[in-house]
Design a protein around this motif. Structure first.
Motif, PDB file in Angstrom:
ATOM      1  N   GLY A  69       0.531  -1.004   0.242  1.00 28.58           N
ATOM      2  CA  GLY A  69      -0.477   0.312  -0.157  1.00 28.58           C
ATOM      3  C   GLY A  69       0.453   1.015   0.148  1.00 28.58           C
ATOM      4  O   GLY A  69       2.158   0.533  -0.075  1.00 28.58           O
ATOM      5  N   GLN A  70      -0.077   2.135  -0.202  1.00 28.66           N
ATOM      6  CA  GLN A  70       1.180   3.487  -0.161  1.00 28.66           C
ATOM      7  C   GLN A  70       1.206   4.582   0.699  1.00 28.66           C
ATOM      8  O   GLN A  70       1.822   4.947   1.069  1.00 28.66           O
ATOM      9  CB  GLN A  70       0.232   4.768  -0.878  1.00 28.66           C
ATOM     10  CG  GLN A  70      -0.694   5.889   0.043  1.00 28.66           C
ATOM     11  CD  GLN A  70      -2.128   5.199   0.424  1.00 28.66           C
ATOM     12  OE1 GLN A  70      -2.409   3.209  -0.047  1.00 28.66           O
ATOM     13  NE2 GLN A  70      -2.783   5.300   1.087  1.00 28.66           N
ATOM     14  N   GLY A  71       1.317   3.702   2.046  1.00 28.11           N
ATOM     15  CA  GLY A  71       1.541   3.965   3.354  1.00 28.11           C
ATOM     16  C   GLY A  71       0.509   4.986   3.902  1.00 28.11           C
ATOM     17  O   GLY A  71      -0.209   6.001   3.698  1.00 28.11           O
ATOM     18  N   THR A  72       0.647   5.359   5.592  1.00 27.31           N
ATOM     19  CA  THR A  72      -0.129   5.687   5.704  1.00 27.31           C
ATOM     20  C   THR A  72       0.075   6.121   7.339  1.00 27.31           C
ATOM     21  O   THR A  72       0.761   5.606   8.275  1.00 27.31           O
ATOM     22  CB  THR A  72      -1.833   5.156   6.359  1.00 27.31           C
ATOM     23  OG1 THR A  72      -2.962   6.513   6.554  1.00 27.31           O
ATOM     24  CG2 THR A  72      -2.016   3.933   7.584  1.00 27.31           C
ATOM     25  N   GLN A  73       0.320   8.043   7.323  1.00 27.74           N
ATOM     26  CA  GLN A  73       1.055   8.140   8.912  1.00 27.74           C
ATOM     27  C   GLN A  73       0.248   7.640   9.960  1.00 27.74           C
ATOM     28  O   GLN A  73      -0.962   8.072  10.269  1.00 27.74           O
ATOM     29  CB  GLN A  73       1.361   9.721   9.335  1.00 27.74           C
ATOM     30  CG  GLN A  73       2.145  10.395   9.934  1.00 27.74           C
ATOM     31  CD  GLN A  73       3.439  10.065  10.233  1.00 27.74           C
ATOM     32  OE1 GLN A  73       4.257   9.695   9.156  1.00 27.74           O
ATOM     33  NE2 GLN A  73       3.945   9.748  10.841  1.00 27.74           N
ATOM     34  N   VAL A  74       1.103   7.332  10.990  1.00 32.66           N
ATOM     35  CA  VAL A  74       0.183   7.452  12.748  1.00 32.66           C
ATOM     36  C   VAL A  74       1.205   7.965  13.693  1.00 32.66           C
ATOM     37  O   VAL A  74       2.300   7.453  13.780  1.00 32.66           O
ATOM     38  CB  VAL A  74       0.010   6.441  12.735  1.00 32.66           C
ATOM     39  CG1 VAL A  74      -0.085   6.206  14.224  1.00 32.66           C
ATOM     40  CG2 VAL A  74      -1.263   5.107  12.387  1.00 32.66           C
ATOM     41  N   THR A  75       1.084   9.367  14.319  1.00 29.56           N
ATOM     42  CA  THR A  75       1.317   9.823  14.706  1.00 29.56           C
ATOM     43  C   THR A  75       0.202  10.063  16.043  1.00 29.56           C
ATOM     44  O   THR A  75      -0.395   9.763  16.521  1.00 29.56           O
ATOM     45  CB  THR A  75       1.256  11.085  14.256  1.00 29.56           C
ATOM     46  OG1 THR A  75       2.295  11.435  13.392  1.00 29.56           O
ATOM     47  CG2 THR A  75       1.919  12.407  15.584  1.00 29.56           C
TER      48      THR A  75
END
Length: 122
Positions: A113-119
């Motif tokens: 997948g394109q990646g998703t940011q988790v902060t």
């Protein structure tokens, strides 16, 4: 190659929860295990969790055990990573990937997948 589209992620406070999704419109998705990895700048992508094609087998990294739940819905050709009890050290870009059988080695994965940011804020 199976195309994967990720959703979910975002900013959450310590102790909060998030659910990541990994969707494909291709039915071949259902013949692959789904793995979740995360990556922070300057470090290699690390294994988080994986679920077999049937959903009957799962595997977790030690850091994820007891807090994260990996699952899938083959009717929706979507994989999920439910995260709870989030900590600042969980902050990373999270990626889903497809592999024939559950693997912890990212080199075995065929699609990402394109990646998703988790902060996670403290």
């Amino acid at each position: 190659q199976v195309r994967l589209v990720q959703s979910g992620g975002g900013l959450v406070q310590t102790g909060g929860s998030l659910t990541l999704s990994c969707a494909s419109t291709v039915s071949a998705f259902n013949t692959y295990a789904v793995g979740w990895f995360r990556q922070v700048p300057g470090k290699e992508r690390e294994f988080v969790a994986a679920v077999s094609w049937s959903g009957n087998s799962v595997e977790y990294a030690d850091a994820a055990k007891g807090r994260f739940t990996v699952s899938r819905d083959n009717a929706k050709t979507t994989g999920y990573l439910q995260m709870s009890g989030l900590k600042p050290e969980d902050t990373a870009v999270y990626f889903c990937g497809l592999v024939r059988f559950i693997q912890r080695d990212q080199r075995a994965y065929e699609s990402w997948g394109q990646g998703t940011q988790v902060t996670v804020s403290s």
